[in-house]
Design a protein around this motif. Structure first.
Motif, short mmCIF file in Angstrom:
data_model
loop_
_atom_site.label_atom_id
_atom_site.label_comp_id
_atom_site.label_asym_id
_atom_site.label_seq_id
_atom_site.Cartn_x
_atom_site.Cartn_y
_atom_site.Cartn_z
N VAL A 1 0.83 -1.19 0.00
CA VAL A 1 0.00 0.00 0.00
C VAL A 1 0.87 1.25 0.00
CG1 VAL A 1 -1.89 -1.17 1.17
CG2 VAL A 1 -0.21 0.07 2.52
N SER A 2 0.34 2.31 -0.56
CA SER A 2 1.04 3.58 -0.57
C SER A 2 0.60 4.41 0.63
CB SER A 2 0.75 4.35 -1.86
OG SER A 2 1.36 5.64 -1.80
N LEU A 3 1.55 4.83 1.43
CA LEU A 3 1.27 5.69 2.57
C LEU A 3 1.09 7.15 2.15
CD1 LEU A 3 3.95 4.26 5.04
CD2 LEU A 3 1.48 3.94 5.20
N SER A 4 1.39 7.44 0.90
CA SER A 4 1.38 8.83 0.44
C SER A 4 -0.02 9.39 0.24
CB SER A 4 2.16 8.95 -0.87
OG SER A 4 3.48 8.49 -0.70
N GLY A 5 -1.01 8.51 0.02
CA GLY A 5 -2.36 8.99 -0.21
C GLY A 5 -2.43 9.91 -1.42
N LYS A 6 -3.01 11.07 -1.24
CA LYS A 6 -3.16 12.04 -2.33
C LYS A 6 -1.89 12.83 -2.60
CE LYS A 6 -5.03 15.66 0.71
NZ LYS A 6 -6.20 16.53 0.99
N HIS A 7 -0.81 12.51 -1.89
CA HIS A 7 0.42 13.30 -2.00
C HIS A 7 1.52 12.59 -2.80
CE1 HIS A 7 -1.38 16.03 0.85
NE2 HIS A 7 -1.51 15.04 1.73
N GLU A 8 1.15 11.63 -3.64
CA GLU A 8 2.15 10.89 -4.40
C GLU A 8 2.93 11.76 -5.39
OE1 GLU A 8 0.76 7.33 -6.24
OE2 GLU A 8 0.69 6.22 -4.34
N ASN A 9 2.40 12.94 -5.72
CA ASN A 9 3.12 13.84 -6.62
C ASN A 9 4.12 14.72 -5.88
OD1 ASN A 9 1.87 13.05 -9.06
ND2 ASN A 9 0.09 14.32 -8.63
N ASP A 10 4.15 14.64 -4.56
CA ASP A 10 5.07 15.46 -3.77
C ASP A 10 6.44 14.78 -3.67
OD1 ASP A 10 2.34 16.43 -2.87
OD2 ASP A 10 3.64 17.78 -1.73
N MET A 11 7.50 15.56 -3.56
CA MET A 11 8.82 15.02 -3.35
C MET A 11 8.97 14.46 -1.93
SD MET A 11 10.79 15.09 -5.98
CE MET A 11 12.43 15.02 -5.26
N HIS A 12 8.22 15.03 -0.98
CA HIS A 12 8.30 14.61 0.42
C HIS A 12 6.88 14.32 0.92
CE1 HIS A 12 9.64 13.97 4.37
NE2 HIS A 12 9.97 15.19 4.74
N PRO A 13 6.27 13.25 0.40
CA PRO A 13 4.87 12.98 0.75
C PRO A 13 4.64 12.72 2.23
CG PRO A 13 5.85 11.09 -0.40
CD PRO A 13 6.80 12.24 -0.53
#
Length: 234
Positions: free
Chosen positions: A195-207
């Motif tokens: 699973v991705s812990l980034s959620g809606k922030h996958e486009n961020d360098m520091h999610p």
């Protein structure tokens, strides 16, 4: 639950000491296996912290000896430096059957962590990572269920990138790239779910810094090491 980290003396003096200061926030019974690189932790370190000399890992020593003359042209190819993380993780967790966590030594734990909070992020999956769209995963902090039936094979393949020097087939030679390559193979074969812990922030360098987890455990990477906090998490 067993956390794993590593750093050298300079890293400890500049930022790693904050790991000790934040250890009081972790649930009772949590372990931290700290692989030290050429130095010793303070003798009055908190309970639950296990110190291991990273030079005692024979497979890592073999890898470093094989590449002793290698000079990385950039950090993306600094495979010897990043191999410390991989071999430390393998040594601590390959034969463990609890919840494992990799935590870079520049992470700062800011709030009390309730029992079950960290492993809850797995949502029944094998691993949980801060994925980033279009680039490699941010591996400063990730979680793995070591009781999963594919765990030993996963760790074995991750280590094989180094033991067989097959990391040379990848675009970059960081631990992020070898971990991603291993995860892609196991996900493609249907052996694990990640699973991705980034959620809606996958486009961020520091999610991580944008998530609720990042407000509890702040990964102070890069220039944030000196500041001791991530501005994005404030």
């Amino acid at each position: 639950m067993r956390l794993v980290t590593t750093c050298n003396k300079d890293g400890f003096d500049r930022y790693g000491h904050r790991v000790l200061e934040g250890w009081k926030h972790w649930p009772a019974g949590t372990e931290l296996w700290w692989y030290t690189e050429g130095f010793s932790l303070p003798k009055d370190k908190p309970d639950g912290i296990v110190e291991i000399d990273i030079a005692s890992l024979p497979r890592l020593a073999d890898f470093k000896a094989r590449h002793a003359s290698y000079v990385a042209p950039s950090y993306l190819y600094d495979v010897v430096r990043f191999s410390n993380k991989v071999f430390a993780m393998k040594a601590a967790l390959e034969n463990y059957d609890g919840i494992g966590v990799w935590m870079d030594a520049d992470c700062v734990t800011r709030k009390d962590i309730a029992p079950g909070y960290i492993e809850g992020h797995l949502q029944g999956a094998y691993a949980a990572m801060f994925k980033r769209r279009g680039m490699y995963t941010e591996t400063g902090f990730w979680i793995v269920d070591c009781s999963h039936p594919a765990h030993k094979d996963f760790m074995g393949m991750w280590g094989a990138w180094y033991e067989k020097d097959s990391f040379k087939n990848l675009a970059n030679w960081t631990d992020c790239e070898t971990l991603d390559a291993t995860a892609r193979k196991f996900e493609r074969d249907g052996k694990v779910k990640i699973v991705s812990l980034s959620g809606k922030h996958e486009n961020d360098m520091h999610p991580m810094a944008k998530t609720e987890l990042g407000k509890v455990i702040d990964h102070c990477k890069g220039a944030r090491k000196a500041k001791g906090f991530s501005p994005e998490a404030q």
